[in-house]
Design a protein around this motif. Structure first.
Motif, mmCIF file in Angstrom:
data_model
loop_
_atom_site.group_PDB
_atom_site.id
_atom_site.type_symbol
_atom_site.label_atom_id
_atom_site.label_comp_id
_atom_site.label_asym_id
_atom_site.label_seq_id
_atom_site.Cartn_x
_atom_site.Cartn_y
_atom_site.Cartn_z
ATOM 1 N N ILE A 111 0.737 -1.193 -0.074
ATOM 2 C CA ILE A 111 -0.078 -0.024 0.000
ATOM 3 C C ILE A 111 0.827 1.206 0.037
ATOM 4 N N VAL A 112 2.034 1.109 0.774
ATOM 5 C CA VAL A 112 2.663 2.451 0.859
ATOM 6 C C VAL A 112 3.436 2.667 -0.432
ATOM 7 N N ALA A 113 3.917 1.357 -0.979
ATOM 8 C CA ALA A 113 4.660 1.744 -2.385
ATOM 9 C C ALA A 113 3.799 1.954 -3.414
ATOM 10 N N ALA A 114 2.687 1.427 -3.655
ATOM 11 C CA ALA A 114 1.548 1.610 -4.533
ATOM 12 C C ALA A 114 1.041 3.033 -4.439
ATOM 13 N N ASP A 115 0.734 3.555 -3.407
ATOM 14 C CA ASP A 115 -0.006 4.785 -3.045
ATOM 15 C C ASP A 115 -0.929 5.032 -4.084
ATOM 16 N N PRO A 116 -2.099 4.050 -3.706
ATOM 17 C CA PRO A 116 -3.403 4.144 -4.400
ATOM 18 C C PRO A 116 -4.404 5.156 -4.099
ATOM 19 N N PHE A 117 -4.189 5.638 -2.815
ATOM 20 C CA PHE A 117 -5.251 6.836 -2.538
ATOM 21 C C PHE A 117 -4.475 7.608 -1.712
ATOM 22 N N GLU A 118 -5.169 8.793 -1.239
ATOM 23 C CA GLU A 118 -4.720 9.790 -0.511
ATOM 24 C C GLU A 118 -3.980 9.725 0.659
ATOM 25 N N GLU A 119 -4.253 8.943 1.510
ATOM 26 C CA GLU A 119 -3.843 8.857 2.867
ATOM 27 C C GLU A 119 -3.137 7.028 2.866
ATOM 28 N N ALA A 120 -2.549 6.892 1.700
ATOM 29 C CA ALA A 120 -1.741 5.490 1.544
ATOM 30 C C ALA A 120 -0.680 5.356 2.448
ATOM 31 N N PHE A 121 0.141 6.292 2.583
ATOM 32 C CA PHE A 121 1.157 6.142 3.354
ATOM 33 C C PHE A 121 0.839 5.863 5.075
ATOM 34 N N ARG A 122 -0.075 6.652 5.492
ATOM 35 C CA ARG A 122 -0.475 6.262 6.842
ATOM 36 C C ARG A 122 -1.117 5.041 7.164
ATOM 37 N N VAL A 123 -2.002 4.825 6.332
ATOM 38 C CA VAL A 123 -2.604 3.380 6.153
ATOM 39 C C VAL A 123 -1.666 2.227 5.995
ATOM 40 N N GLY A 124 -0.806 2.181 5.041
ATOM 41 C CA GLY A 124 0.113 1.215 5.121
ATOM 42 C C GLY A 124 0.980 1.180 6.124
ATOM 43 N N THR A 125 1.444 2.132 6.883
ATOM 44 C CA THR A 125 2.344 2.262 7.999
ATOM 45 C C THR A 125 1.547 1.527 9.102
ATOM 46 N N ILE A 126 0.237 2.281 9.403
ATOM 47 C CA ILE A 126 -0.426 1.585 10.410
ATOM 48 C C ILE A 126 -0.595 -0.112 10.334
ATOM 49 N N LEU A 127 -0.730 -0.294 9.308
ATOM 50 C CA LEU A 127 -0.953 -1.933 8.743
ATOM 51 C C LEU A 127 0.462 -2.620 9.208
ATOM 52 N N ILE A 128 1.571 -2.043 8.906
ATOM 53 C CA ILE A 128 3.034 -2.618 9.372
ATOM 54 C C ILE A 128 2.898 -2.671 10.794
ATOM 55 N N GLY A 129 2.421 -1.566 11.610
ATOM 56 C CA GLY A 129 2.594 -1.901 12.965
ATOM 57 C C GLY A 129 1.705 -2.549 13.459
ATOM 58 N N VAL A 130 0.544 -2.918 13.085
ATOM 59 C CA VAL A 130 -0.538 -3.994 13.451
ATOM 60 C C VAL A 130 0.018 -5.230 13.044
ATOM 61 N N ALA A 131 0.707 -5.507 12.109
ATOM 62 C CA ALA A 131 1.416 -6.833 11.955
ATOM 63 C C ALA A 131 2.101 -7.247 12.960
ATOM 64 N N LEU A 132 3.231 -6.244 13.447
ATOM 65 C CA LEU A 132 4.007 -6.477 14.598
ATOM 66 C C LEU A 132 3.222 -6.833 16.080
ATOM 67 N N VAL A 133 2.218 -5.895 16.272
ATOM 68 C CA VAL A 133 1.381 -6.231 17.375
ATOM 69 C C VAL A 133 0.688 -7.497 17.179
ATOM 70 N N LEU A 134 0.362 -8.016 15.949
ATOM 71 C CA LEU A 134 -0.345 -9.120 15.803
ATOM 72 C C LEU A 134 0.679 -10.263 16.210
ATOM 73 N N GLY A 135 2.004 -10.012 15.719
ATOM 74 C CA GLY A 135 2.999 -11.156 16.089
ATOM 75 C C GLY A 135 3.102 -11.109 17.479
ATOM 76 N N ALA A 136 3.094 -10.106 18.224
ATOM 77 C CA ALA A 136 3.193 -10.122 19.862
ATOM 78 C C ALA A 136 2.016 -10.819 20.334
ATOM 79 N N VAL A 137 0.733 -10.706 19.679
ATOM 80 C CA VAL A 137 -0.360 -11.224 20.313
ATOM 81 C C VAL A 137 -0.117 -12.925 19.832
ATOM 82 N N LEU A 138 0.124 -13.181 18.951
ATOM 83 C CA LEU A 138 0.193 -14.519 18.428
ATOM 84 C C LEU A 138 1.356 -15.239 19.206
ATOM 85 N N ARG A 139 2.530 -14.442 19.911
ATOM 86 C CA ARG A 139 3.486 -15.097 20.670
ATOM 87 C C ARG A 139 3.003 -15.458 21.979
#
Length: 157
Positions: free
Chosen positions: A74-102
């Protein structure tokens, strides 16, 4: 075949000297080594049975990597106006998901890198920090922290 020759190479082995050299080398190499063995991390076993295909055995790691990959896409393709923010939040959520799974899953496969506590703190802290930084990113931040502007004004200007 002559006595004392190896069937593979045909060369004569000097067993007494070779054993003494191997023994001396072992003593020298262990002399400065503090770690005797490396234990597998807690939960480092397979996430699914050995009869399951390889992707199914590593599903916790694949869930985290696919979520982070979607954020990067999402960050690389930049398909919409807030793509940088949404993509970065998704990356952070992935790490939090890793903590929850752990914490929640007993055996997480290759997602287990260190001890359970260290993985939890590392994944969780980095994930939360990335999400917070994405929320306060300029211009037009989604999260306004009043003292943050004063701190930046004091240190930068």
């Amino acid at each position: 075949m002559a006595a004392g020759t190896s069937p593979d190479t045909g060369s004569t082995e000097k067993t007494g000297e070779a054993a003494a050299d191997a023994s001396a080398a072992t003593r020298r190499s262990r002399r400065f080594s503090l770690t005797r063995d490396t234990a597998r991390p807690e939960g480092g076993g397979r996430a699914a049975g050995g009869d399951a295909p390889a992707p199914a055995r590593q599903w916790p790691l694949l869930a985290v990597l696919c979520t982070a990959g979607a954020g990067l896409l999402i960050v690389a393709a930049d398909p919409f106006e807030e793509a940088f923010r949404v993509g970065t939040i998704l990356i952070g959520v992935a790490l939090v998901l890793g903590a929850v799974l752990r914490v929640a899953v007993r055996s997480v496969g290759m997602l287990a890198v260190r001890s359970r506590f260290t993985d939890l703190v590392t994944y969780g802290l980095l994930g939360v920090l990335i999400v917070l930084l994405a929320l306060v990113a300029q211009p037009k931040p989604w999260l306004d922290i009043p003292f943050l502007e004063d701190a930046v004004h004091f240190t930068v200007r």
